[in-house]
Every structure is written in structure tokens, then in C-alpha cells.
Design a protein around this motif. Structure first.
Motif, PDB file in Angstrom:
ATOM      1  N   LEU A  56      14.315  57.572  63.413  1.00  0.00           N
ATOM      2  CA  LEU A  56      12.894  57.234  63.483  1.00  0.00           C
ATOM      3  C   LEU A  56      12.594  55.955  62.694  1.00  0.00           C
ATOM      4  O   LEU A  56      11.884  55.066  63.179  1.00  0.00           O
ATOM      5  N   LEU A  57      13.158  55.848  61.506  1.00  0.00           N
ATOM      6  CA  LEU A  57      12.929  54.652  60.696  1.00  0.00           C
ATOM      7  C   LEU A  57      13.575  53.421  61.319  1.00  0.00           C
ATOM      8  O   LEU A  57      13.019  52.314  61.257  1.00  0.00           O
ATOM      9  N   PHE A  58      14.740  53.592  61.932  1.00  0.00           N
ATOM     10  CA  PHE A  58      15.403  52.445  62.546  1.00  0.00           C
ATOM     11  C   PHE A  58      14.635  51.939  63.758  1.00  0.00           C
ATOM     12  O   PHE A  58      14.481  50.722  63.959  1.00  0.00           O
ATOM     13  N   VAL A  59      14.134  52.863  64.558  1.00  0.00           N
ATOM     14  CA  VAL A  59      13.379  52.468  65.748  1.00  0.00           C
ATOM     15  C   VAL A  59      12.105  51.738  65.361  1.00  0.00           C
ATOM     16  O   VAL A  59      11.666  50.801  66.036  1.00  0.00           O
ATOM     17  N   THR A  60      11.496  52.154  64.271  1.00  0.00           N
ATOM     18  CA  THR A  60      10.240  51.527  63.822  1.00  0.00           C
ATOM     19  C   THR A  60      10.475  50.477  62.727  1.00  0.00           C
ATOM     20  O   THR A  60       9.553  50.146  61.976  1.00  0.00           O
ATOM     21  N   LEU A  61      11.700  49.965  62.627  1.00  0.00           N
ATOM     22  CA  LEU A  61      12.062  49.053  61.546  1.00  0.00           C
ATOM     23  C   LEU A  61      11.152  47.833  61.485  1.00  0.00           C
ATOM     24  O   LEU A  61      10.733  47.403  60.404  1.00  0.00           O
ATOM     25  N   SER A  62      10.831  47.265  62.630  1.00  0.00           N
ATOM     26  CA  SER A  62       9.998  46.055  62.652  1.00  0.00           C
ATOM     27  C   SER A  62       8.600  46.318  62.123  1.00  0.00           C
ATOM     28  O   SER A  62       7.905  45.387  61.694  1.00  0.00           O
ATOM     29  N   TRP A  80      19.483  62.899  49.476  1.00  0.00           N
ATOM     30  CA  TRP A  80      19.072  62.950  50.882  1.00  0.00           C
ATOM     31  C   TRP A  80      18.296  61.688  51.265  1.00  0.00           C
ATOM     32  O   TRP A  80      18.558  61.081  52.311  1.00  0.00           O
ATOM     33  N   VAL A  81      17.362  61.277  50.437  1.00  0.00           N
ATOM     34  CA  VAL A  81      16.575  60.073  50.744  1.00  0.00           C
ATOM     35  C   VAL A  81      17.476  58.851  50.817  1.00  0.00           C
ATOM     36  O   VAL A  81      17.356  58.013  51.723  1.00  0.00           O
ATOM     37  N   ALA A  82      18.399  58.728  49.864  1.00  0.00           N
ATOM     38  CA  ALA A  82      19.319  57.589  49.880  1.00  0.00           C
ATOM     39  C   ALA A  82      20.199  57.624  51.113  1.00  0.00           C
ATOM     40  O   ALA A  82      20.509  56.571  51.705  1.00  0.00           O
ATOM     41  N   SER A  83      20.594  58.815  51.545  1.00  0.00           N
ATOM     42  CA  SER A  83      21.426  58.933  52.744  1.00  0.00           C
ATOM     43  C   SER A  83      20.655  58.516  53.991  1.00  0.00           C
ATOM     44  O   SER A  83      21.248  57.975  54.939  1.00  0.00           O
ATOM     45  N   VAL A  84      19.356  58.755  54.005  1.00  0.00           N
ATOM     46  CA  VAL A  84      18.533  58.301  55.129  1.00  0.00           C
ATOM     47  C   VAL A  84      18.565  56.779  55.226  1.00  0.00           C
ATOM     48  O   VAL A  84      18.764  56.205  56.305  1.00  0.00           O
ATOM     49  N   PHE A  85      18.363  56.111  54.103  1.00  0.00           N
ATOM     50  CA  PHE A  85      18.402  54.649  54.117  1.00  0.00           C
ATOM     51  C   PHE A  85      19.811  54.129  54.398  1.00  0.00           C
ATOM     52  O   PHE A  85      19.977  53.059  54.980  1.00  0.00           O
ATOM     53  N   THR A  86      20.828  54.884  53.985  1.00  0.00           N
ATOM     54  CA  THR A  86      22.203  54.511  54.336  1.00  0.00           C
ATOM     55  C   THR A  86      22.377  54.530  55.843  1.00  0.00           C
ATOM     56  O   THR A  86      22.998  53.626  56.433  1.00  0.00           O
ATOM     57  N   PHE A  87      21.833  55.557  56.477  1.00  0.00           N
ATOM     58  CA  PHE A  87      21.865  55.645  57.942  1.00  0.00           C
ATOM     59  C   PHE A  87      21.150  54.441  58.567  1.00  0.00           C
ATOM     60  O   PHE A  87      21.657  53.821  59.511  1.00  0.00           O
ATOM     61  N   VAL A  88      20.024  54.056  57.998  1.00  0.00           N
ATOM     62  CA  VAL A  88      19.238  52.958  58.568  1.00  0.00           C
ATOM     63  C   VAL A  88      19.983  51.638  58.448  1.00  0.00           C
ATOM     64  O   VAL A  88      20.099  50.883  59.419  1.00  0.00           O
ATOM     65  N   TYR A  89      20.504  51.311  57.242  1.00  0.00           N
ATOM     66  CA  TYR A  89      21.156  50.012  57.118  1.00  0.00           C
ATOM     67  C   TYR A  89      22.478  49.959  57.883  1.00  0.00           C
ATOM     68  O   TYR A  89      22.928  48.888  58.276  1.00  0.00           O
ATOM     69  N   SER A  90      23.123  51.105  58.112  1.00  0.00           N
ATOM     70  CA  SER A  90      24.339  51.118  58.925  1.00  0.00           C
ATOM     71  C   SER A  90      24.018  50.756  60.374  1.00  0.00           C
ATOM     72  O   SER A  90      24.712  49.918  60.993  1.00  0.00           O
ATOM     73  N   PHE A  91      22.970  51.364  60.922  1.00  0.00           N
ATOM     74  CA  PHE A  91      22.551  51.043  62.284  1.00  0.00           C
ATOM     75  C   PHE A  91      22.003  49.626  62.363  1.00  0.00           C
ATOM     76  O   PHE A  91      22.223  48.905  63.353  1.00  0.00           O
ATOM     77  N   TYR A  92      21.281  49.235  61.334  1.00  0.00           N
ATOM     78  CA  TYR A  92      20.707  47.879  61.252  1.00  0.00           C
ATOM     79  C   TYR A  92      21.810  46.830  61.338  1.00  0.00           C
ATOM     80  O   TYR A  92      21.688  45.826  62.068  1.00  0.00           O
ATOM     81  N   PHE A  93      22.915  47.060  60.648  1.00  0.00           N
ATOM     82  CA  PHE A  93      24.014  46.088  60.629  1.00  0.00           C
ATOM     83  C   PHE A  93      24.638  45.943  62.011  1.00  0.00           C
ATOM     84  O   PHE A  93      24.833  44.821  62.495  1.00  0.00           O
TER      85      PHE A  93
END
Length: 805
Positions: A544-550, A436-449
Motif C-alpha cells: 500500500l505504501l509503495f503504490v502510494t509512494l508519490s 514490524w514498522v521498520a520491516s514495512v519500510f524495508t519492504f518499501v525501499y526494496s521495491f522502490y529500488f
């Protein structure tokens, strides 16, 4: 027959690439190459109807029968799936490269030669039933990928990345070969199918776990698993078509294939389950966590590939649990292997399209630095659409194929908690948590890209070139892959029934007798299940993590670089193997031929003499030996005195005469032992040698002073005595224990009847050893031509210098 020929069609086509590139300059070489993967994809597609029913296709040729090595092309559900990916994705990559690589600026014949070699190598890996041929193709993928990664060899980073990938993958391949050898010793065969049939008998063998670990080392290095993943980000220095082909769909999947193919052999071992599932989960988390740190588009995709490969690997590990439960075909563990193969297909589609989009962005803006990008959505709408589809699929969102396999992945991880063997009851809760945690970061780097590249403010002043949409030819391949991403979501069971189920049957042959026995129906909606709530949690926390990425991305920079795996590799290669080993080798690599001969003539006697006594091979028997006469003893003394005189003579003329005396004394021994031919040969050679020394007397190096030459050198005495003792012991031992009849008897019986000669020595040289003698003459002829050429070159230079003066 055609099944085997197709493996080598890319290699055959590679031969013609230089001619096409040189003779046909107005047409991009890729148009000719495109027909190769297209033909292969069409040909392998003809196997689909029969393979989907559970049938197989086998073609075998003996290669080295005495060693049990044969060339076997074996196509089942697993190998057919990989063959279609290799040829199908290969065709799209070649089409993409036609528009990506400039035919006027690039050495295209080199690029396509390397690509075609790699294509043949990968097909050989996935279709080889013999473990030795599989290993040969395996290492050929490493070599060809080295050439592809280092294609732009004028760049330091390209050369570094190519060397890094080859060193790690080749080292893993050698470990894998050791595992294959151990398996062959256990099973008495190199055939993978035969090994699988005997698999239940291997579990109690002492070397079973060793073979297991060695084979996994090969798989982990090739598929960029932790801690061997470090070569993959550096391999991104390759041209984007290479990244899209090797690092998303083919080469990095070779390790996945290896684990899948050998699962029936090793699944009975708990070590296999823990290593494959555990390392896979660790790699999944590690890759997804550090993907968010990257600022290069291909760097993001490289770490995302690492994480996705870890996901597939963990599923194969969990799928092996099915071998340890009752009614395995009806348990939830059946989802794991099924999800692994399904996600392998999905990953090839969305990751291939994303790599191509990264290449398009680089091609049309001049940079891949995500910090300089943004606002490209309105300028590159088609590229943005493809990137959005690929990224959302990678994030596991509907309506894209990645969502379906991601849900099955979560189901498989939750199922681990139901397994009660091998201490899984203690550690099982960690599996769904890490997933689950890895999938969260997968979601973040997908949106990040996708969003950091295409949305936001356009920074045109930061871009080397004015951005614009890619030409239609460059967009065809990523658009096709993106279309597959969406299509598979709506018709998943057509894909799974045709490709996934036959592959699952190959992975679990003891559980299923036919692909129809794999009773799994894929659907987007499973009701309000735990997987659904996990997915919703991934989306909420990920957003939430993507919005606060900076706010938190900067904390990546606090990690000390000196404690990273890359730093460990650099230290090993540059410091340990580079600086330290260079200094160490400088102690013995002196450039002196005398020293090198000393090393060899020291090691050889020690090894040979030690072996003789350790193996009790030294036996002395004088039975049948001829008596030693007084004149023979006198000749021996003459021989020894002549040798000593040659070494310690005070003048060169004395040394030459003494050396001649030694040679003539040897010829007398040949006369005594009734070998007139050898005696005549020795007399001729010695006469010529002495004459040549005397003719070249004036040109010989200056003779050393007596004081310098007569100094006692204990090391040289030790070496000379050691060599003499070794030769004597070997001669005595060989004479004293004749295990087989001497071949001399055969020569005596057949020299006249078969060869038609009366002189046995001449007949042996001309007839029995005819080719050997012919090659010796050829060597002498080549040496003579070379000497003549050097003399002629030197004379012509002297004439030019004389004319210039």
C-alpha cells in the motif's frame, strides 16, 4: 605457520602491484590480484570440517613480551565465518572490478594496493586474539578504507566522504582502545580468550561499564549505528566494487564482529543488552525510514545497509538475554544470536549483488539517479533478474534466504516480551512494534529500488549514454551471489550446521559445549504463528505504501536540513574545528621561531617544577659535594658578566668577543673538574665558532640599534629565569637522591678489561656508545652533503643567469 602467513599474503601481494601495472599493460591487473582471495578462500575452507565440530586453530608468536603483547591467530567458528566472507566476497569483488574499472583510464595499481591492504587488515581483525593487535588491524581498516573511498581523489565528494569516514571510525577506534586497556587492567592480560574465561569476575568492577561503553563506541562507529551512521552514505562516492566489498560484507561488519566476540564478556550487564538491542532497533528503523527518501541508487543501498546492520545488532543484544534465563539453550532467546549470524550471511549475499547491480546500472546508463531511470527491464534482463532476487530477499519474501532470517528476527523480537528482568516488562512491547514498522519500510525501499529502476517508462533522453546489458564478465559475480540467495533458502540447514552453529557457539561459549548442542532447525513454514501474521501485515501495508509512494514521499523534504546529524557534523568540522580553531590557532601560530621557543621554554619549566614539588621529588643534599673555592666564584662572575655583555653589547664585535669569553670560561671549569678531553673539545669548538663569526662578519644581518635592544622584556626574563631554575632544581634533585648505583662504576670497572682502553671518555664514546656516535657522524655527513648540494645548486643557477645575460 601458514595460518599466520595467510594474514599477510594480501600485503605481500600489494608490494608487486606497481610493477605489474607498469610492466604488464596488456592484461588487467585484477587478474593477478584475483588469485590472492581465491587462494585464501580455498585455504580457509579447509578449516570447515574441524571448526564445524567445535574445534579451534591457534598460532601464537611473541611480539612485545614485556608488555604482554603477542601476535595470535585464533580461528573458531566466528572468525572462520568472517574469514570466508572476507576472502570469498573479496574474490567476487575483484572479478567484478576487472570489468568495471578501465585499465587504460584508472590507476589500477593504487586501487588494488588499497584493496589488498584492507583485506589483510580485516583478516587480522577477525583472527586476532590479542586486543592490541586487533586494535592495530582495526585502525588499518579505517586507513585503507579512507584510501579506497577517496580513490577518485580529484572529486570533492570523494575526498569529503573519505575524510568523514576516517574521522568517525578512527575516533571510535581510539575509544575502543581505551576499553581494551581497562579490560586488560581488570583481567591482567590482553588475550580475548583469557578475558572471556574471567568474565564472570568483572561484573562488580568499577570500570566494567566504562570499558563496555568504550568498546561499543568503537563497534557502533564502524558498523554505522545511530548516530554515527552518517559516514556511510557519503562513502558511496567510492567505486562500486569498494561499496560492494567494504559496505555490505566486510568493513561495516567489523563492529558486528566486535559485539559478537565480546558478548560473553559483557552479556551479564543490563547496560550491554539495552545499548546493543536498543541502538540496533533505533538504527534499523532510522535507516529503513530514510532509505525511501533517497534518489541515488547507492544512497538507497547505503541507508538499507544501515538498517540491516541495526537489525543484526539488535539480534545480538537480544541474544545476550540468554545469559540471564534458566535453561537458556532451550529457550526462544537462542534464536536471536543464531538469527544474527544467519542474517549476516544472507545480507552479504543479497546486498553484495545489489551493490554490483547499482554499479552496472551506473556503468551502462551513465547515472544512478532513480528519477531518470525506469524501463530497463527489457534492455537489461539479467540485471533485472538479479536485482529482483536481491531486493525480494532484502524485503524478506520467499523463496529467498532473507525471508528465513527475517522470520527468525521477528521471533526473537516477540520473545523479548517474555523476559521480566531489567524493566523489560515495561518496554518489551516496543521491540516487536519497532521491528514490524521498520520491516514495512524495508519492504518499501526494496521495491522502490528494483521497480523504479527497471519498470515503468524508459526515459532514454534523460540518460547520458544509451542503456544496454552489462558484459558477461561484469554479471558473473552478482549472478553467483543471487544464486546463493536462492540456494540457501532451499538448503538452509546445510549452511547453518556448517557455519552458523559454530559461530553461535563462539558467541555463547558458556551455553554450548559443541555446535551440535545448538538445536535449531531452519524451515520456511512454521505454521500459523504470530510471525506469519506479522509478515502478511508487512506485505499488505508495504504494498500500500509503495503504490502510494508519490503521494507521501514528498513530505521527506519538509524536514529541516539544519537539524540533521549531517548538519551537526558539518558545523563541528567546518565551523568549530575549521573556522573557529583556525582563528584561535592564528593567535599563537605567528610564524616566529622566537615565539615558538618561548611557548616551549615556558611550558617545560612549569611542568617540570610543578612535578618536582607535587611528587615530593625535590630533595637537596650536599653530602659528598666538593668545596667551592674563590677562583671558582670568580669564574662564575666572569661567566655571568660575559653572558650579559653578549646580550647588551653595543657592537657586534663586542658580542662575539664576549661570547667567546663565555665559552673559554666553561672550558676552564672542565679543567678544574679534571675533564681534559671535554676542555679540549670546548676550546676547539669555541675557537672555531669565534673564527666563523669573524669570517662571516660582513654577511651577518644588520645590527639592531641600542635603543631597540636594551628595552626590558619581562616575558623573556621570566622564561630565562624559569629555565635556569628548572635546570638547577633538576640537577640538585638528581644529585641528591640516587635511587640506583651510578653507571659510572660499571665503566670504571670494565673500561680496561672489556674495552681495552685507558681513557674512559674515549672508550665510552667509541665502544659503549659506538652506535650513538656513529649515527651522530652520519647526521653530520648528511648535513654536509645537503649543504654542499645547496651551494652547488646556487652556484649553477648563478652561472646560468650569467650566461643568459
Amino acid at each position: 605457520m601458514l595460518q599466520v602467513v595467510c594474514l599477510f599474503i594480501p600485503l605481500i601481494a600489494a608490494i608487486f602491484m606497481p610493477f605489474l601495472f607498469k610492466k604488464i599493460r596488456n592484461i588487467h591487473t585484477g587478474w593477478f590480484v584475483l588469485f590472492v582471495p581465491l587462494f585464501l578462500a580455498i585455504y580457509y575452507a579447509t578449516f570447515v570440517p574441524s571448526i564445524s565440530k567445535g574445534e579451534t586453530a591457534v598460532v601464537q608468536f611473541d611480539w612485545i613480551p614485556s608488555l604482554g603483547i603477542s601476535f595470535v591467530s585464533y580461528i573458531d567458528g566466528l572468525s572462520l565465518l568472517f574469514s570466508l566472507l572476507i576472502s570469498g566476497i573479496g574474490a567476487l569483488v575483484v572479478l567484478y572490478s576487472i570489468f568495471y574499472l578501465n585499465r587504460k583510464k584508472e590507476q589500477l595499481h593504487n586501487f588494488y594496493i588499497y584493496l589488498l591492504i584492507f583485506m589483510s587488515a580485516m583478516l587480522g581483525v577477525v583472527q586476532s586474539d590479542n586486543m592490541i593487535t586487533l586494535y592495530l588491524f582495526w585502525e588499518l581498516t579505517s586507513i585503507s578504507s579512507f584510501l579506497l573511498i577517496g580513490y577518485w581523489y580529484n572529486r570533492d565528494k570523494s575526498r569529503f566522504g573519505a575524510l568523514k569516514s576516517m574521522m568517525i571510525t578512527v575516533a571510535g577506534g581510539m575509544m575502543m582502545l581505551g576499553g581494551f586497556v581497562l579490560l586488560s587492567l581488570m583481567g591482567g592480560t590482553f588475550s580475548i580468550r583469557s578475558i572471556i574465561e574471567q568474565a564472570p569476575l568483572f561484573a562488580t568492577n568499577d570500570t566494567f561499564v566504562i570499558a563496555l561503553v568504550l568498546i561499543l563506541l568503537g563497534a557502533f562507529t564502524k558498523s554505522a549505528q545511530f548516530p554515527f551512521y552518517i559516514w556511510l552514505p557519503d562513502a558511496m562516492e567510492a567505486p562500486t566494487p569498494v561499496s560492494a566489498y567494504l559496505h555490505s560484507a566486510t568493513m561495516v561488519k567489523a563492529g558486528i564482529y566486535l559485539v559478537a566476540r565480546f558478548t560473553p564478556v559483557f552479556a551479564l550487564s543490563e547496560v550491554w543488552i539495552w545499548l546493543v538491542a536498543g541502538i540496533g532497533l533505533l538504527t534499523l528503523f532510522w535507516g529503513s525510514f530514510f532509505a525511501v527518501k533517497q534518489t541515488d541508487l547507492k544512497g538507497i543501498l547505503a541507508f538499507s545497509t544501515v538498517s540491516q546492520l541495526g537489525l543484526i545488532m539488535s539480534l545480538l543484544g537480544v541474544g545476550a538475554i540468554a545469559y540471564h534465563v534458566n535453561d537458556a539453550a532451550d529457550t526462544v532467546f537462542k534464536y536471536a544470536s543464531f538469527a544474527a549470524i544467519f542474517h549476516l550471511i544472507n545480507h552479504a549475499t543479497f546486498k553484495g549483488s545489489l551493490f554490483m547491480i547499482a554499479g552496472i546500472v551506473d556503468h551502462e546508463t551513465g547515472t544512478r539517479d532513480i528519477r531518470k531511470l525506469g524501463g530497463l527491464m527489457s534492455i537489461m534482463p539479467v540485471s533485472f533478474t538479479v536485482a529482483l532476487i536481491g531486493s525480494f530477499s532484502m524485503a524478506g519474501l520467499p523463496p529467498f534466504n532473507g525471508f528465513l532470517s527475517k522470520e527468525m528476527f521477528l521471533t526473537a523480537m516477540l520473545s523479548v516480551t517474555e523476559f521480566d528482568l531489567f524493566n523489560f516488562s515495561t518496554w518489551a512491547p516496543l521491540f516487536p512494534i519497532i521491528a514490524w514498522v521498520a520491516s514495512v519500510f524495508t519492504f518499501v525501499y526494496s521495491f522502490y529500488f528494483v521497480f523504479k529502476t527497471f519498470t515503468g517508462k524508459l526515459q532514454e533522453n534523460e540518460l547520458p549514454t544509451k542503456p544496454h546489458e552489462a558484459p558477461i564478465g561484469m554479471l558473473i559475480s552478482p549472478v553467483i551471489l543471487a544464486s546463493l540467495v536462492v540456494t540457501i533458502f532451499f538448503i538452509p540447514n546445510l549452511v547453518t550446521d556448517t557455519f552458523v552453529k559454530p559461530a553461535v557457539m563462539a558467541i555463547q561459549p558458556f551455553l554450548y559445549s559443541s555446535p551440535e548442542d545448538v538445536h535449531i532447525h531452519v524451515s520456511a513454514w512454521h505454521g500459523f504463528s504470530p510471525e506469519l501474521w506479522m509478515t502478511l501485515g508487512i506485505i499488505v501495508v508495504g504494498l500500500l505504501l509503495f503504490v502510494t509512494l508519490s503521494k507521501w514521499q514528498k513530505y521527506y523534504n519538509t524536514l529541516p536540513e539544519q537539524f540533521t546529524l549531517n548538519r551537526l557534523y558539518d558545523f563541528t568540522v567546518n565551523e568549530l574545528l575549521g573556522s573557529w580553531m583556525t582563528r584561535f590557532s592564528g593567535l599563537y601560530m605567528t610564524g616566529s621561531i622566537r615565539n615558538y621557543l618561548g611557548y616551549m621554554f615556558t611550558a617545560i619549566p612549569i611542568i617540570v617544577i610543578a612535578t618536582l614539588f607535587i611528587k615530593n621529588a625535590f630533595v637537596v643534599s650536599f653530602e659528598g659535594a666538593s668545596p667551592i673555592h674563590l677562583y671558582q666564584i670568580i669564574l662564575i662572575f666572569v661567566l655571568v658578566i660575559g653572558t650579559i655583555t653578549t646580550v647588551y653589547a653595543r657592537s657586534r664585535i663586542t658580542s662575539i668577543i664576549a661570547l667567546g669569553a663565555v665559552g673559554y670560561t666553561v672550558s676552564l671549569f672542565f679543567v678544574i673538574f679534571n675533564a681534559p678531553d671535554l676542555a679540549l673539545t670546548q676550546l676547539v669548538i669555541e675557537t672555531i665558532s669565534v673564527a666563523l663569526f669573524l669570517l662571516a662578519f660582513y654577511h651577518l644581518p644588520k645590527f639592531q640599534k641600542v635603543e631597540e635592544r636594551t628595552r626590558f622584556k619581562f616575558g623573556r626574563v621570566f622564561i630565562s629565569v624559569g629555565v635556569g631554575v628548572m635546570v638547577t632544581l633538576v640537577a640538585l634533585s638528581a644529585h641528591s637522591q640516587k635511587l640506583v648505583t651510578s653507571i659510572a662504576e660499571y665503566y670504571k670497572e670494565t673500561v680496561y678489561s672489556l674495552a681495552g682502553g685507558g681513557n674512559i671518555v674515549n672508550v665510552i664514546l667509541v665502544d659503549y656508545r659506538g652506535f650513538d656516535t656513529l649515527f651522530e657522524i652520519a647526521v653530520l655527513a648528511i648535513a654536509g652533503i645537503a649543504i654542499y648540494g645547496m651551494i652547488k645548486l646556487r652556484m649553477s643557477r648563478k652561472e646560468k643567469n650569467h650566461e643568459s645575460k
